[in-house]
Design a protein around this motif. Sequence first.
Motif, PDB file in Angstrom:
ATOM      1  N   ALA A   1      45.099  45.524  40.718  1.00 55.12           N
ATOM      2  CA  ALA A   1      45.660  46.837  41.082  1.00 55.12           C
ATOM      3  C   ALA A   1      46.522  46.830  42.335  1.00 55.12           C
ATOM      4  CB  ALA A   1      44.523  47.849  41.255  1.00 55.12           C
ATOM      5  N   ASN A   2      46.413  45.794  43.197  1.00 54.77           N
ATOM      6  CA  ASN A   2      47.170  45.812  44.454  1.00 54.77           C
ATOM      7  C   ASN A   2      47.285  44.407  45.026  1.00 54.77           C
ATOM      8  OD1 ASN A   2      44.610  45.299  45.831  1.00 54.77           O
ATOM      9  ND2 ASN A   2      44.180  47.505  45.498  1.00 54.77           N
ATOM     10  N   GLU A   3      47.952  44.283  46.195  1.00 49.95           N
ATOM     11  CA  GLU A   3      48.186  42.972  46.806  1.00 49.95           C
ATOM     12  C   GLU A   3      46.884  42.271  47.160  1.00 49.95           C
ATOM     13  OE1 GLU A   3      50.763  43.231  50.133  1.00 49.95           O
ATOM     14  OE2 GLU A   3      52.461  44.046  48.985  1.00 49.95           O
ATOM     15  N   LYS A   4      45.926  43.046  47.694  1.00 47.25           N
ATOM     16  CA  LYS A   4      44.649  42.460  48.101  1.00 47.25           C
ATOM     17  C   LYS A   4      43.943  41.835  46.901  1.00 47.25           C
ATOM     18  CE  LYS A   4      40.291  43.646  50.394  1.00 47.25           C
ATOM     19  NZ  LYS A   4      39.476  44.733  51.014  1.00 47.25           N
ATOM     20  N   GLU A   5      43.911  42.555  45.787  1.00 45.61           N
ATOM     21  CA  GLU A   5      43.266  42.027  44.588  1.00 45.61           C
ATOM     22  C   GLU A   5      44.031  40.827  44.032  1.00 45.61           C
ATOM     23  OE1 GLU A   5      42.422  44.916  41.601  1.00 45.61           O
ATOM     24  OE2 GLU A   5      41.349  46.267  42.973  1.00 45.61           O
ATOM     25  N   LEU A   6      45.348  40.851  44.186  1.00 41.08           N
ATOM     26  CA  LEU A   6      46.171  39.743  43.699  1.00 41.08           C
ATOM     27  C   LEU A   6      45.843  38.462  44.456  1.00 41.08           C
ATOM     28  CD1 LEU A   6      48.450  38.554  42.002  1.00 41.08           C
ATOM     29  CD2 LEU A   6      50.086  39.495  43.653  1.00 41.08           C
ATOM     30  N   THR A   7      45.802  38.561  45.794  1.00 41.21           N
ATOM     31  CA  THR A   7      45.475  37.392  46.620  1.00 41.21           C
ATOM     32  C   THR A   7      44.077  36.886  46.308  1.00 41.21           C
ATOM     33  OG1 THR A   7      46.906  38.230  48.394  1.00 41.21           O
ATOM     34  CG2 THR A   7      45.298  36.544  48.985  1.00 41.21           C
ATOM     35  N   ALA A   8      43.135  37.816  46.159  1.00 40.77           N
ATOM     36  CA  ALA A   8      41.752  37.433  45.856  1.00 40.77           C
ATOM     37  C   ALA A   8      41.659  36.756  44.489  1.00 40.77           C
ATOM     38  CB  ALA A   8      40.850  38.671  45.905  1.00 40.77           C
ATOM     39  N   ALA A   9      42.427  37.251  43.515  1.00 45.69           N
ATOM     40  CA  ALA A   9      42.403  36.681  42.167  1.00 45.69           C
ATOM     41  C   ALA A   9      42.916  35.253  42.171  1.00 45.69           C
ATOM     42  CB  ALA A   9      43.232  37.544  41.222  1.00 45.69           C
ATOM     43  N   ILE A  10      43.992  35.004  42.915  1.00 48.14           N
ATOM     44  CA  ILE A  10      44.553  33.647  42.972  1.00 48.14           C
ATOM     45  C   ILE A  10      43.565  32.697  43.635  1.00 48.14           C
ATOM     46  CG2 ILE A  10      46.349  32.233  44.049  1.00 48.14           C
ATOM     47  CD1 ILE A  10      48.313  34.503  43.494  1.00 48.14           C
ATOM     48  N   ASN A  11      42.929  33.163  44.709  1.00 44.45           N
ATOM     49  CA  ASN A  11      41.944  32.311  45.391  1.00 44.45           C
ATOM     50  C   ASN A  11      40.755  32.012  44.481  1.00 44.45           C
ATOM     51  OD1 ASN A  11      43.415  32.143  47.775  1.00 44.45           O
ATOM     52  ND2 ASN A  11      42.492  34.001  48.626  1.00 44.45           N
ATOM     53  N   GLU A  12      40.328  32.999  43.727  1.00 48.48           N
ATOM     54  CA  GLU A  12      39.202  32.799  42.821  1.00 48.48           C
ATOM     55  C   GLU A  12      39.560  31.801  41.722  1.00 48.48           C
ATOM     56  OE1 GLU A  12      36.238  35.316  39.825  1.00 48.48           O
ATOM     57  OE2 GLU A  12      37.531  36.404  41.240  1.00 48.48           O
ATOM     58  N   ILE A  13      40.774  31.930  41.184  1.00 45.31           N
ATOM     59  CA  ILE A  13      41.221  30.985  40.152  1.00 45.31           C
ATOM     60  C   ILE A  13      41.264  29.562  40.711  1.00 45.31           C
ATOM     61  CG2 ILE A  13      43.209  30.266  38.760  1.00 45.31           C
ATOM     62  CD1 ILE A  13      43.813  33.249  38.307  1.00 45.31           C
ATOM     63  N   LEU A  14      41.778  29.415  41.932  1.00 48.04           N
ATOM     64  CA  LEU A  14      41.849  28.087  42.547  1.00 48.04           C
ATOM     65  C   LEU A  14      40.457  27.497  42.751  1.00 48.04           C
ATOM     66  CD1 LEU A  14      44.727  28.617  45.148  1.00 48.04           C
ATOM     67  CD2 LEU A  14      44.766  27.091  43.163  1.00 48.04           C
ATOM     68  N   ASN A  15      39.513  28.345  43.156  1.00 48.94           N
ATOM     69  CA  ASN A  15      38.140  27.868  43.332  1.00 48.94           C
ATOM     70  C   ASN A  15      37.545  27.415  41.998  1.00 48.94           C
ATOM     71  OD1 ASN A  15      37.995  28.242  46.109  1.00 48.94           O
ATOM     72  ND2 ASN A  15      37.337  30.380  45.918  1.00 48.94           N
ATOM     73  N   ASN A  16      37.825  28.179  40.921  1.00 53.89           N
ATOM     74  CA  ASN A  16      37.342  27.793  39.592  1.00 53.89           C
ATOM     75  C   ASN A  16      37.886  26.433  39.183  1.00 53.89           C
ATOM     76  OD1 ASN A  16      35.969  30.224  39.299  1.00 53.89           O
ATOM     77  ND2 ASN A  16      37.672  31.237  38.223  1.00 53.89           N
ATOM     78  N   LEU A  17      39.162  26.215  39.468  1.00 51.75           N
ATOM     79  CA  LEU A  17      39.799  24.955  39.088  1.00 51.75           C
ATOM     80  C   LEU A  17      39.280  23.786  39.923  1.00 51.75           C
ATOM     81  CD1 LEU A  17      43.472  26.251  38.663  1.00 51.75           C
ATOM     82  CD2 LEU A  17      41.880  25.644  36.835  1.00 51.75           C
ATOM     83  N   LYS A  18      39.048  24.047  41.224  1.00 52.06           N
ATOM     84  CA  LYS A  18      38.548  22.974  42.105  1.00 52.06           C
ATOM     85  C   LYS A  18      37.181  22.478  41.646  1.00 52.06           C
ATOM     86  CE  LYS A  18      41.105  24.344  46.251  1.00 52.06           C
ATOM     87  NZ  LYS A  18      41.027  24.973  47.596  1.00 52.06           N
TER      88      LYS A  18
END
Length: 690
Positions: free
Chosen positions: A540-557
């Motif tokens: 819904a917003n920039e904060k959620e976007l940044t959090a989503a990318i970080n979460e995806i990166l953590n999943n991949l790591k």
Amino acid sequence: MAKNLTKMLNPKSIAIIGASQKPDSVGFRLINNIINSEFCGDIYLVNPKYDEILGKKCYKSVCDLPKTPDLSIIAIPAVAVYENIVQSTKVGIKNFYIISAGFGEMGAEGKKIEQSLAILASENNLNIIGPNTIGFVNNEIGLNANFSQSKCHNGNAALISQSGALASGIMNIFDATQVGLKYCISLGNQCDVDFADLIDFFGSQKNIEVIMLYMETVKNPSKMIEVCKRFNKKIICIKSGTSARGAQAASSHTGALASSDVITDAFLHQCGIIRVDSIDALVAVASLMSTTKVNKKIDAVAVITNAGGPAIMTVDTLSRLNVNLYDFTDSEKSAMREYLQRQASVKNPVDMVASASVDDYKKTLELCLNNENIDAIICIHLFIMGTKSQEIAQILENLKLQHPNKCIVGIFITNEQSFDDIKKMNTHFPVYSSTDLAVLAISKANLSINTEKCKIKQIKNKNIEKIVSSAKSDNRMLTTFESLNVLKELDLPLVKYALAKNATEAVSLAKNIGYPMAIKITSKTITHKSDVGGVKVGIANEKELTAAINEILNNLKKKNLEKQIDGFILQEMKSSKREFVYGIIKDSNFGLCSMFGLGGIFVEAMKDVSFKVLPTNEQDIEEQINALRTSKLLGKIRNLPAANLEQLKDVMQKINNFATSFDISELDLNPLLIDDNDGSISLIDARIKM
């Protein structure tokens, strides 16, 4: 270039290579059948072992023949066939019918010989039927050039069978029916001449009304479709070898839903070929087609009977096969009441009761025949008392001769001798002992031929070529981002999207995409994004976007996959109450095929899909859309607008053109969304495999 098979199938002179004196040999049976048939042409026997066979001179070699024959029939060991044809071409022989077995059906070595024959035929403009056949019959010229003991009377039908044994059996079956065979062709392994070539030949013959096929494999599907569209002939087919095995192991929805039998149905329908699943059904449909020219859809049927039970069964079957009954008018009912017995029913079916007379049948039939709104008449006679079935059959025969263009079907439920007598009357209408087979024949007559040609539009686009070349060189699927870019180059209706390398770039690009949005990884090696936690929706917003990318990166790591991604795709969020799927698969038999169906989470659960073999035309695509059980969802429903069908058809045709231009193996567009506000089409995701 179309093959000229006239001299091959209507020869005036024949050479039999491998003629033999051994009574149980193929070479002996073949020449015995030819000599004892009514063939008036020249017959040359070739075998260096003999001077004479059955009173006819036997030549040592084709080089010794007094003149060049129109046709060479070969019955020698497989290893000697190639050299014999090479030698024969030197004396000018162009047409070869290979009886010999031991080729592709026996394994790799036989397949090599078969392939060499195909090359020989192509390079020297030869016609070769076979190998692995029983020969052929041409009753028009009295030629029985097969080695079986089967025969069939002359008529207006042609049979092409990939199986020689089945061709022999079908000939015997048809010899006891109304259907006469002008030609019976045992096709064998199709090293050169194939089904399409023979349909092309028979399609141009004025004295052939019906073409019947027994088919195991299709050699050239696109050629077959193109040939079938040229002629308004009725073609009936038994297609075997399509049980339970899938088209291929496939990772896409399209591949999972494809089966050889489903695609076979689609292919035959595109050809305008009537598919049946048994010899009984083949006989039933051929009986109608060979006696009746059905030039329009049968949409109103009248049933006339002297027995209620079989009439009710007939009506039930008509309903099940979507064939309508005619509604008699009040004046027509009054007219029938004038002469029928008081207890008779003048509805449809018209039940004239058990004691119905010949005159009752005649008057009721005439009333129906003189009604232009009745497309077909089913006349049922069950021998109970008084009137004999042969008398009713004679009435039908007389009336059919007066109304040759009317569809009249007779069902006679009587003893075997009476039924055989009726069939021997040389009737001009089809006769059946079964209500189911009679109605099946009528329902199958309704298949129309789509004569619009399929035009392949080659796509030449440097950007697409670059994307495809990259994937091919790496032997991989297209990435999600590459797939979206291909759709963009095809000018298809995509939602807004962009590629970001990191969170900072994503926040900047998001301004042009707008919230809410979805984000997903794109990778050359990771194909199932959701399985590795690589997708987030409803951002819904920039904060959620940044959090989503970080979460995806953590999943991949956690899975040591973070270095395998090419970036993050930002996409406009879009949903719809109506989701469909469109896809492409390469079938092992039919090549590229398209699939359209109900999409989203229901695609594999509902399995409401329809297939077409590429290339397609506009009518094919319209049929594919309308074939879905759920096709009404594309219309206006309550507060939802009708789908933009022109845009949908444009998407389908462009994907088809892309598939044929770049020879892909799998493609999925799932979901394909119908906008809730204006009915426009939107695409969100694509999987493309080269």
